[in-house]
Motif scaffolding. Structure first.
Motif, short mmCIF file in Angstrom:
data_model
loop_
_atom_site.label_atom_id
_atom_site.label_comp_id
_atom_site.label_asym_id
_atom_site.label_seq_id
_atom_site.Cartn_x
_atom_site.Cartn_y
_atom_site.Cartn_z
N LYS A 191 0.72 -1.21 -0.09
CA LYS A 191 0.07 -0.17 -0.04
C LYS A 191 0.66 1.25 -0.08
CE LYS A 191 -3.71 -2.28 2.36
NZ LYS A 191 -4.68 -2.28 1.03
N PRO A 192 0.27 2.26 -0.47
CA PRO A 192 1.03 3.81 -0.42
C PRO A 192 1.61 3.97 0.93
CG PRO A 192 -0.91 3.95 -1.62
CD PRO A 192 -1.10 2.60 -0.82
N GLY A 193 2.96 4.27 0.95
CA GLY A 193 3.56 4.54 2.23
C GLY A 193 4.24 3.38 2.95
N SER A 194 3.77 2.30 2.37
CA SER A 194 4.46 1.02 2.97
C SER A 194 6.09 0.76 2.72
CB SER A 194 3.47 -0.13 2.99
OG SER A 194 3.60 -0.36 1.62
N LEU A 195 6.73 0.02 3.60
CA LEU A 195 7.87 -0.62 3.02
C LEU A 195 7.81 -1.78 2.26
CD1 LEU A 195 10.07 0.00 6.24
CD2 LEU A 195 10.53 1.13 4.21
N ILE A 196 8.53 -1.87 1.39
CA ILE A 196 8.52 -2.92 0.42
C ILE A 196 9.99 -3.81 0.92
CG2 ILE A 196 7.30 -1.87 -1.16
CD1 ILE A 196 9.76 -2.23 -3.08
N PRO A 197 9.83 -4.98 0.68
CA PRO A 197 11.04 -5.97 0.91
C PRO A 197 12.33 -5.24 0.23
CG PRO A 197 9.53 -7.18 0.19
CD PRO A 197 8.97 -5.89 0.03
N GLY A 198 13.49 -5.34 1.02
CA GLY A 198 14.73 -4.84 0.54
C GLY A 198 15.34 -5.87 -0.66
N GLU A 253 17.97 -7.36 -0.64
CA GLU A 253 18.53 -8.85 -0.85
C GLU A 253 17.36 -9.96 -0.79
OE1 GLU A 253 20.99 -9.09 3.02
OE2 GLU A 253 20.81 -11.37 2.81
N ALA A 254 16.14 -9.40 -0.09
CA ALA A 254 15.13 -10.33 -0.27
C ALA A 254 14.44 -10.53 -1.55
CB ALA A 254 13.97 -9.81 0.95
N LEU A 255 14.39 -9.45 -2.13
CA LEU A 255 13.77 -9.53 -3.47
C LEU A 255 14.84 -10.23 -4.30
CD1 LEU A 255 12.58 -6.01 -4.16
CD2 LEU A 255 11.20 -8.07 -3.60
N THR A 256 16.16 -10.42 -4.29
CA THR A 256 16.96 -11.05 -4.94
C THR A 256 16.94 -12.47 -4.84
OG1 THR A 256 18.63 -9.46 -4.89
CG2 THR A 256 19.49 -11.54 -5.17
N VAL A 257 16.54 -12.97 -3.49
CA VAL A 257 16.35 -14.33 -3.25
C VAL A 257 15.01 -14.87 -3.88
CG1 VAL A 257 15.69 -15.78 -1.45
CG2 VAL A 257 17.63 -14.30 -1.09
N GLU A 258 13.84 -13.82 -3.71
CA GLU A 258 12.46 -14.38 -4.26
C GLU A 258 12.36 -14.39 -5.80
OE1 GLU A 258 9.53 -11.32 -3.47
OE2 GLU A 258 7.98 -12.65 -4.81
N PHE A 259 13.18 -13.52 -6.59
CA PHE A 259 13.15 -13.62 -7.92
C PHE A 259 14.34 -14.51 -8.61
CE2 PHE A 259 9.62 -10.95 -8.67
CZ PHE A 259 9.69 -9.94 -7.61
N GLY A 260 15.21 -14.89 -7.67
CA GLY A 260 16.28 -15.52 -8.22
C GLY A 260 17.10 -14.81 -9.06
N ALA A 261 17.36 -13.65 -9.08
CA ALA A 261 18.25 -12.55 -9.97
C ALA A 261 19.25 -11.93 -9.15
CB ALA A 261 17.08 -11.63 -10.51
N ALA A 262 20.31 -11.58 -9.87
CA ALA A 262 21.42 -10.89 -9.40
C ALA A 262 20.80 -9.54 -8.60
CB ALA A 262 22.36 -10.62 -10.42
N ARG A 263 21.71 -9.29 -7.61
CA ARG A 263 21.46 -7.75 -6.89
C ARG A 263 21.23 -6.85 -7.85
NH1 ARG A 263 22.53 -6.71 -0.65
NH2 ARG A 263 21.53 -4.70 -0.69
N VAL A 302 18.06 -6.38 -9.84
CA VAL A 302 17.03 -5.97 -8.68
C VAL A 302 17.12 -4.54 -8.66
CG1 VAL A 302 15.92 -6.18 -6.55
CG2 VAL A 302 16.70 -8.19 -7.54
N ASN A 303 18.30 -4.15 -8.66
CA ASN A 303 18.75 -2.67 -8.25
C ASN A 303 18.18 -2.05 -9.43
OD1 ASN A 303 20.73 -0.08 -8.64
ND2 ASN A 303 20.34 -0.52 -6.32
N ARG A 304 18.50 -2.31 -10.54
CA ARG A 304 18.03 -1.72 -11.71
C ARG A 304 16.62 -1.51 -11.93
NH1 ARG A 304 19.67 -3.10 -18.12
NH2 ARG A 304 18.62 -1.20 -19.16
#
Length: 234
Positions: A27-34, A36-46, A49-51
């Motif tokens: 939701k608007p204003g909420s923190l999303i996973p960092g 590192e967590a997104l890298t693990v979830e999507f199986g992609a290089a950091r 994810v950063n891009r």
């Protein structure tokens, strides 16, 4: 849960994060996973994810701050050079009393005319809302709006009896880009009747479309009497 074999490109990651924001998983204003967590979830290089996050930040959907994290933007497209206020705020800022009236609300399949205005596929589910905004009891703006149900599914559960669709969309359906047009026109018989003007009287019209990346969200035609004045501060 996303597996490592899926969404390894930055575009796929970007689009999935944008979808979650649009569907209010985050939701608007909420923190999303960092990262590192997104890298693990999507199986992609950091770096991938950063891009993806960088593109979403440039689009105004998220805000990134060091040592704080990444949040969903409260006010999407923060760098927009042209700001359209909520009509209620516009009226109240002028010292007048705001009132809202729902005229019609219909859920239906998109017609050929709808596909041209909203840029959705024929047969797509849309919500068609017409309403009237009043200032000190007098007609101020006739609003004719199409909402793409695929982009804003929660709109199908909103009756729009107490709140206008623009105000609801600002809070519930963030967008990444928009298109604005302003023109002089003649009103339709319905518009003229609601605005208490003659059908041959000129009107000031604003038209706006918004998208979440490539997905259209809404098209709106806003009709004002010829006395309407729009002021922009640079």
């Amino acid at each position: 849960m996303t597996t490592r074999s899926q969404r390894t490109s930055y575009r796929d990651i970007r689009d999935e994060i944008a979808r979650r924001i649009g569907d209010q998983v985050w939701k608007p204003g909420s923190l999303i996973p960092g990262e590192e967590a997104l890298t693990v979830e999507f199986g992609a290089a950091r770096a991938t994810v950063n891009r993806a996050l960088q593109e979403l930040a440039r689009a105004g959907l998220i805000e990134r701050k060091r040592k704080v994290g990444t949040r969903v933007s409260l006010n999407p497209v923060r760098e927009a050079r042209f700001i359209i206020p909520l009509v209620s705020q516009e009226i109240e800022a002028s010292g007048m009393t705001y009132a809202y009236r729902l005229l019609s609300r219909a859920e239906r399949r998109a017609s050929r005319a709808d596909t041209l205005r909203l840029e959705v596929e024929p047969g797509s589910v849309i919500l068609h809302v017409k309403c009237l905004h009043l200032a000190d009891g007098e007609p101020y703006q006739f609003e004719d709006r199409l909402i793409n149900a695929a982009a804003a599914p929660l709109a199908l559960d909103e009756p729009f009896q107490a709140i206008g669709p623009n105000e609801w969309l600002v809070a519930s359906a963030p967008f990444s880009r928009g298109e604005f047009s302003f023109l002089a026109d003649r009103p339709s018989s319905e518009e003229a009747d609601c605005l208490k003007i003659k059908t041959d009287a000129p009107v000031f019209v604003g038209e706006r479309r918004t998208w979440l990346l490539a997905r259209p969200i809404t098209f709106v035609r806003m009709v004002h009497p010829q006395s309407h004045r729009m002021t922009s501060t640079l």
